[in-house]
Write a protein that holds these residues in place. Structure first.
Motif, mmCIF file in Angstrom:
data_model
loop_
_atom_site.group_PDB
_atom_site.id
_atom_site.type_symbol
_atom_site.label_atom_id
_atom_site.label_comp_id
_atom_site.label_asym_id
_atom_site.label_seq_id
_atom_site.Cartn_x
_atom_site.Cartn_y
_atom_site.Cartn_z
ATOM 1 N N HIS A 31 0.839 -1.193 0.000
ATOM 2 C CA HIS A 31 0.000 0.000 0.000
ATOM 3 C C HIS A 31 0.878 1.248 0.000
ATOM 4 O O HIS A 31 1.940 1.260 0.627
ATOM 5 N N GLU A 32 0.414 2.276 -0.709
ATOM 6 C CA GLU A 32 1.074 3.585 -0.719
ATOM 7 C C GLU A 32 0.096 4.618 -0.182
ATOM 8 O O GLU A 32 -1.071 4.610 -0.556
ATOM 9 N N VAL A 33 0.583 5.521 0.661
ATOM 10 C CA VAL A 33 -0.227 6.631 1.149
ATOM 11 C C VAL A 33 0.571 7.913 0.921
ATOM 12 O O VAL A 33 1.758 7.978 1.243
ATOM 13 N N HIS A 34 -0.104 8.908 0.360
ATOM 14 C CA HIS A 34 0.499 10.214 0.089
ATOM 15 C C HIS A 34 -0.362 11.291 0.736
ATOM 16 O O HIS A 34 -1.591 11.241 0.645
ATOM 17 N N VAL A 35 0.281 12.258 1.362
ATOM 18 C CA VAL A 35 -0.408 13.428 1.908
ATOM 19 C C VAL A 35 0.240 14.647 1.245
ATOM 20 O O VAL A 35 1.446 14.873 1.407
ATOM 21 N N ALA A 36 -0.565 15.394 0.478
ATOM 22 C CA ALA A 36 -0.031 16.490 -0.326
ATOM 23 C C ALA A 36 -0.547 17.843 0.156
ATOM 24 O O ALA A 36 -1.698 17.971 0.579
ATOM 25 N N SER A 59 6.628 14.227 12.448
ATOM 26 C CA SER A 59 5.971 15.439 11.966
ATOM 27 C C SER A 59 6.775 16.011 10.816
ATOM 28 O O SER A 59 8.012 16.001 10.850
ATOM 29 N N HIS A 60 6.063 16.521 9.820
ATOM 30 C CA HIS A 60 6.708 17.059 8.620
ATOM 31 C C HIS A 60 6.032 18.367 8.240
ATOM 32 O O HIS A 60 4.803 18.438 8.184
ATOM 33 N N ASP A 61 6.829 19.388 7.978
ATOM 34 C CA ASP A 61 6.312 20.662 7.501
ATOM 35 C C ASP A 61 6.401 20.669 5.982
ATOM 36 O O ASP A 61 7.497 20.568 5.418
ATOM 37 N N LEU A 62 5.245 20.775 5.337
ATOM 38 C CA LEU A 62 5.189 20.725 3.881
ATOM 39 C C LEU A 62 4.866 22.098 3.310
ATOM 40 O O LEU A 62 3.857 22.707 3.666
ATOM 41 N N ALA A 63 5.705 22.570 2.402
ATOM 42 C CA ALA A 63 5.412 23.792 1.662
ATOM 43 C C ALA A 63 4.384 23.455 0.583
ATOM 44 O O ALA A 63 4.146 22.277 0.268
ATOM 45 N N VAL A 64 3.779 24.478 0.025
ATOM 46 C CA VAL A 64 2.809 24.270 -1.055
ATOM 47 C C VAL A 64 3.478 23.468 -2.173
ATOM 48 O O VAL A 64 4.603 23.758 -2.577
ATOM 49 N N GLY A 65 2.782 22.433 -2.629
ATOM 50 C CA GLY A 65 3.302 21.580 -3.700
ATOM 51 C C GLY A 65 4.101 20.382 -3.215
ATOM 52 O O GLY A 65 4.403 19.483 -3.997
ATOM 53 N N GLN A 66 4.450 20.323 -1.946
ATOM 54 C CA GLN A 66 5.200 19.185 -1.418
ATOM 55 C C GLN A 66 4.242 18.113 -0.910
ATOM 56 O O GLN A 66 3.065 18.380 -0.638
ATOM 57 N N GLU A 67 4.783 16.903 -0.777
ATOM 58 C CA GLU A 67 3.995 15.808 -0.206
ATOM 59 C C GLU A 67 4.868 14.949 0.685
ATOM 60 O O GLU A 67 6.090 14.937 0.558
ATOM 61 N N PHE A 68 4.213 14.251 1.579
ATOM 62 C CA PHE A 68 4.846 13.241 2.431
ATOM 63 C C PHE A 68 4.202 11.924 2.057
ATOM 64 O O PHE A 68 2.981 11.842 1.882
ATOM 65 N N ASN A 69 5.012 10.876 1.886
ATOM 66 C CA ASN A 69 4.431 9.584 1.517
ATOM 67 C C ASN A 69 5.194 8.453 2.173
ATOM 68 O O ASN A 69 6.339 8.616 2.587
ATOM 69 N N TRP A 70 4.524 7.327 2.267
ATOM 70 C CA TRP A 70 5.139 6.116 2.792
ATOM 71 C C TRP A 70 4.425 4.916 2.187
ATOM 72 O O TRP A 70 3.372 5.035 1.586
ATOM 73 N N HIS A 71 5.042 3.770 2.352
ATOM 74 C CA HIS A 71 4.460 2.524 1.847
ATOM 75 C C HIS A 71 4.667 1.438 2.891
ATOM 76 O O HIS A 71 5.550 1.531 3.744
ATOM 77 N N PHE A 72 3.832 0.429 2.802
ATOM 78 C CA PHE A 72 3.874 -0.608 3.832
ATOM 79 C C PHE A 72 3.100 -1.833 3.344
ATOM 80 O O PHE A 72 2.368 -1.777 2.358
ATOM 81 N N LYS A 104 -10.476 -7.771 1.199
ATOM 82 C CA LYS A 104 -9.198 -7.431 0.585
ATOM 83 C C LYS A 104 -9.373 -6.998 -0.865
ATOM 84 O O LYS A 104 -10.091 -7.624 -1.629
ATOM 85 N N PRO A 105 -8.677 -5.914 -1.273
ATOM 86 C CA PRO A 105 -8.662 -5.565 -2.686
ATOM 87 C C PRO A 105 -7.845 -6.594 -3.456
ATOM 88 O O PRO A 105 -7.034 -7.317 -2.882
ATOM 89 N N ALA A 106 -8.061 -6.668 -4.741
ATOM 90 C CA ALA A 106 -7.379 -7.666 -5.562
ATOM 91 C C ALA A 106 -5.917 -7.303 -5.810
ATOM 92 O O ALA A 106 -5.099 -8.173 -6.079
ATOM 93 N N THR A 107 -5.598 -6.023 -5.734
ATOM 94 C CA THR A 107 -4.235 -5.573 -6.001
ATOM 95 C C THR A 107 -3.790 -4.596 -4.918
ATOM 96 O O THR A 107 -4.560 -4.222 -4.048
ATOM 97 N N SER A 108 -2.575 -4.172 -5.045
ATOM 98 C CA SER A 108 -2.037 -3.172 -4.127
ATOM 99 C C SER A 108 -2.849 -1.885 -4.240
ATOM 100 O O SER A 108 -3.525 -1.654 -5.237
ATOM 101 N N THR A 109 -2.770 -1.042 -3.221
ATOM 102 C CA THR A 109 -3.612 0.153 -3.212
ATOM 103 C C THR A 109 -2.780 1.426 -3.158
ATOM 104 O O THR A 109 -1.626 1.436 -2.710
ATOM 105 N N PHE A 110 -3.412 2.511 -3.587
ATOM 106 C CA PHE A 110 -2.819 3.845 -3.620
ATOM 107 C C PHE A 110 -3.817 4.797 -2.958
ATOM 108 O O PHE A 110 -5.017 4.749 -3.250
ATOM 109 N N HIS A 111 -3.333 5.643 -2.056
ATOM 110 C CA HIS A 111 -4.198 6.575 -1.332
ATOM 111 C C HIS A 111 -3.546 7.953 -1.343
ATOM 112 O O HIS A 111 -2.445 8.110 -0.824
ATOM 113 N N LEU A 112 -4.225 8.919 -1.949
ATOM 114 C CA LEU A 112 -3.734 10.291 -1.993
ATOM 115 C C LEU A 112 -4.682 11.178 -1.209
ATOM 116 O O LEU A 112 -5.877 11.243 -1.510
#
Length: 139
Positions: A31-36, A59-72, A104-112
Motif C-alpha cells: 500500500h502507498e499513502v500520500h499526503v499532499a 511530523s513534517h512541515d510541507l510547503a505548497v506543492g510538497q507531499e509526504f508519503n510512505w508505503h507498507f 481485501k482488494p485484488a491488487t495493491s492500493t494507492f491513497h492520496l
C-alpha cells in the motif's frame, strides 16, 4: 558440503528477491499513502503527523506543492491503521489515512490525501491523481 553451498546460494537469492519492497508483502498487499499540500500559493506550510500503533512517521512541515508519503504491507489480519493529523494556520484535522479491511482488494492500493483551503480531498487512482473528492472540512 554441496548441500550447504546450495542452501547458502538459495538464501542469498531469496534475500535479493525480497529486498524489493513490493515483494516483502508475502502474506498481504503493498500500500502507498500520500499526503499532499495543495493549498493556495504563498500559503504558510502545513504540518503533517502520521502514525500507526506500531510506527510513528514523525511530523513534517510541507510547503505548497510538497507531499509526504510512505508505503507498507498490511497486517495479515487486516489490523493496520494509519492516522494523520494536519495543521495549517488556525485550522487542523485528524483522520484515518488508511484502515485495513477484511474485504481485501485484488491488487495493491494507492491513497492520496490532498489538503486544499476548503478541506481535505481523496483519490485512490494512481493513474489519475487530478480527480479528487472532498472528504473532510477543516476544523
Amino acid at each position: 558440503m554441496k548441500t550447504i553451498l546450495v542452501v547458502f546460494m538459495l538464501t542469498i537469492s531469496l534475500q535479493a528477491i525480497f529486498a524489493q519492497e513490493k515483494l516483502k508483502c508475502f502474506w498481504s498487499l503493498y500500500h502507498e499513502v500520500h499526503v499532499a499540500n495543495n493549498l493556495p500559493p504563498n500559503s504558510s506550510p502545513m504540518t503533517v503527523h502520521c502514525f500507526s500503533g506500531d510506527d510513528d512517521l514523525g511530523s513534517h512541515d510541507l510547503a505548497v506543492g510538497q507531499e509526504f508519503n510512505w508505503h507498507f504491507c498490511d497486517h495479515f489480519l487486516a489490523r493496520t491503521l494509519f492516522v494523520c493529523h494536519l495543521w495549517w494556520d488556525t485550522k487542523q484535522l485528524g483522520f484515518e489515512a488508511y484502515k485495513g479491511t477484511w474485504k481485501k482488494p485484488a491488487t495493491s492500493t494507492f491513497h492520496l490525501w490532498a489538503a486544499k483551503s476548503d478541506g481535505i480531498y481523496y483519490n485512490e487512482d494512481k493513474n489519475n491523481q487530478t480527480s479528487l473528492t472532498k472528504k473532510f472540512d477543516w476544523q
